[in-house]
Scaffold this motif. Sequence first.
Motif, mmCIF file in Angstrom:
data_model
loop_
_atom_site.group_PDB
_atom_site.id
_atom_site.type_symbol
_atom_site.label_atom_id
_atom_site.label_comp_id
_atom_site.label_asym_id
_atom_site.label_seq_id
_atom_site.Cartn_x
_atom_site.Cartn_y
_atom_site.Cartn_z
ATOM 1 N N ASP B 37 0.840 -1.197 0.000
ATOM 2 C CA ASP B 37 0.000 0.000 0.000
ATOM 3 C C ASP B 37 0.873 1.244 0.000
ATOM 4 O O ASP B 37 1.821 1.350 0.781
ATOM 5 C CB ASP B 37 -0.910 0.016 1.230
ATOM 6 N N CYS B 49 -4.468 6.969 -2.161
ATOM 7 C CA CYS B 49 -3.965 5.803 -1.446
ATOM 8 C C CYS B 49 -4.422 4.559 -2.202
ATOM 9 O O CYS B 49 -5.550 4.501 -2.682
ATOM 10 C CB CYS B 49 -4.537 5.822 -0.026
ATOM 11 N N GLY B 50 -3.540 3.580 -2.325
ATOM 12 C CA GLY B 50 -3.956 2.366 -3.000
ATOM 13 C C GLY B 50 -2.870 1.308 -2.946
ATOM 14 O O GLY B 50 -1.792 1.528 -2.386
ATOM 15 N N THR B 51 -3.180 0.175 -3.537
ATOM 16 C CA THR B 51 -2.213 -0.918 -3.596
ATOM 17 C C THR B 51 -1.467 -0.832 -4.918
ATOM 18 O O THR B 51 -2.089 -0.734 -5.978
ATOM 19 C CB THR B 51 -2.929 -2.278 -3.486
ATOM 20 N N LEU B 52 -0.151 -0.889 -4.838
ATOM 21 C CA LEU B 52 0.657 -0.799 -6.055
ATOM 22 C C LEU B 52 0.483 -2.065 -6.870
ATOM 23 O O LEU B 52 0.841 -3.158 -6.431
ATOM 24 C CB LEU B 52 2.126 -0.587 -5.694
ATOM 25 N N HIS B 53 -0.095 -1.883 -8.052
ATOM 26 C CA HIS B 53 -0.365 -3.042 -8.909
ATOM 27 C C HIS B 53 0.774 -3.274 -9.887
ATOM 28 O O HIS B 53 1.204 -4.405 -10.119
ATOM 29 C CB HIS B 53 -1.683 -2.817 -9.659
ATOM 30 N N ILE B 61 2.282 4.472 -12.883
ATOM 31 C CA ILE B 61 1.847 3.631 -11.772
ATOM 32 C C ILE B 61 0.405 3.205 -11.968
ATOM 33 O O ILE B 61 -0.433 4.017 -12.355
ATOM 34 C CB ILE B 61 1.972 4.417 -10.443
ATOM 35 N N LYS B 62 0.135 1.949 -11.685
ATOM 36 C CA LYS B 62 -1.249 1.478 -11.608
ATOM 37 C C LYS B 62 -1.542 1.140 -10.160
ATOM 38 O O LYS B 62 -0.800 0.392 -9.521
ATOM 39 C CB LYS B 62 -1.431 0.231 -12.468
ATOM 40 N N LEU B 63 -2.619 1.709 -9.665
ATOM 41 C CA LEU B 63 -3.045 1.424 -8.293
ATOM 42 C C LEU B 63 -4.406 0.732 -8.314
ATOM 43 O O LEU B 63 -5.249 1.040 -9.164
ATOM 44 C CB LEU B 63 -3.192 2.722 -7.488
ATOM 45 N N THR B 64 -4.621 -0.167 -7.363
ATOM 46 C CA THR B 64 -5.927 -0.798 -7.215
ATOM 47 C C THR B 64 -6.505 -0.452 -5.848
ATOM 48 O O THR B 64 -5.777 -0.118 -4.909
ATOM 49 C CB THR B 64 -5.833 -2.324 -7.361
ATOM 50 N N ILE B 66 -8.389 2.074 -4.750
ATOM 51 C CA ILE B 66 -7.905 3.386 -4.344
ATOM 52 C C ILE B 66 -8.906 4.141 -3.487
ATOM 53 O O ILE B 66 -10.112 3.861 -3.491
ATOM 54 C CB ILE B 66 -7.547 4.264 -5.567
ATOM 55 N N ASN B 82 -9.737 1.410 -9.577
ATOM 56 C CA ASN B 82 -8.362 1.287 -10.044
ATOM 57 C C ASN B 82 -8.004 2.501 -10.877
ATOM 58 O O ASN B 82 -8.876 3.123 -11.482
ATOM 59 C CB ASN B 82 -8.204 0.039 -10.921
#
Lengths: 106, 118
Positions: B37, B49-53, B61-64, B66, B82
């Motif tokens: 995260d 804020c999110g999980t680094l995909h 950057i792709k975040l999931t 979020i 996402n």
Amino acid sequence: QQTTNTVEEPLDLIRLSLDERIYVKMRNDRELRGRLHAYDQHLNMILGDVEETVTTIEIDEETYEEIYKSTKRNIPMLFVRGDGVVLVAPPLRNRYYTRNLAMGTM
Amino acid sequence: MVGTVTSQGGALGSAGDSDGWVEELFYSFFKSLVGKDVVVELKNDLSICGTLHSVDQYLNIKLTDISVTDPEKYPHMLSVKNCFIRGSVVRYVQLPADEVDTQLLQDAARKEALQQKQ
């Protein structure tokens, strides 16, 4: 393969600051103070134990005086994109001392 | 020389050229953080804020999963799960300190700096 450890170009000066605390001036009136863990030729950086200072100017509606305000926050570990970086230096010591030292009044 | 690239516990520098080190320290670094995260702060002051995909060579950057961190005075993205963030609009990425091997990073930065001089 060249493995010189001498300081030749500006990026070498930054290499000397690895694992040391540094001061970073950024665009938009921001400053960072933190421990340098990594950097590259773009001045992307990883800083640890960071304090960010954002400085703003408020104008009093009546007196039109400029009021400088700064907001600080702490971040344990931070990636900084290099295109926002303006200046990298060792942390500013006591400014009164260094300024007077430079002027020869101390 | 045919080198066997041995990564000693680090995920850095494994996107290999012949000596195992590419001039892409931060790309390798972010790849090692996939699944963690993070908080991405954009140049327009939006914090996500999110999980680094995933990440690419441009540090796009792709975040999931979020969410907008700072009080949601900034564009509400309530329905967005996402997102893809162009690397050039990133100001900071806040990282979990305990997921970062500072010693490894410093060694990698030293190597990268010397490599860059050639």
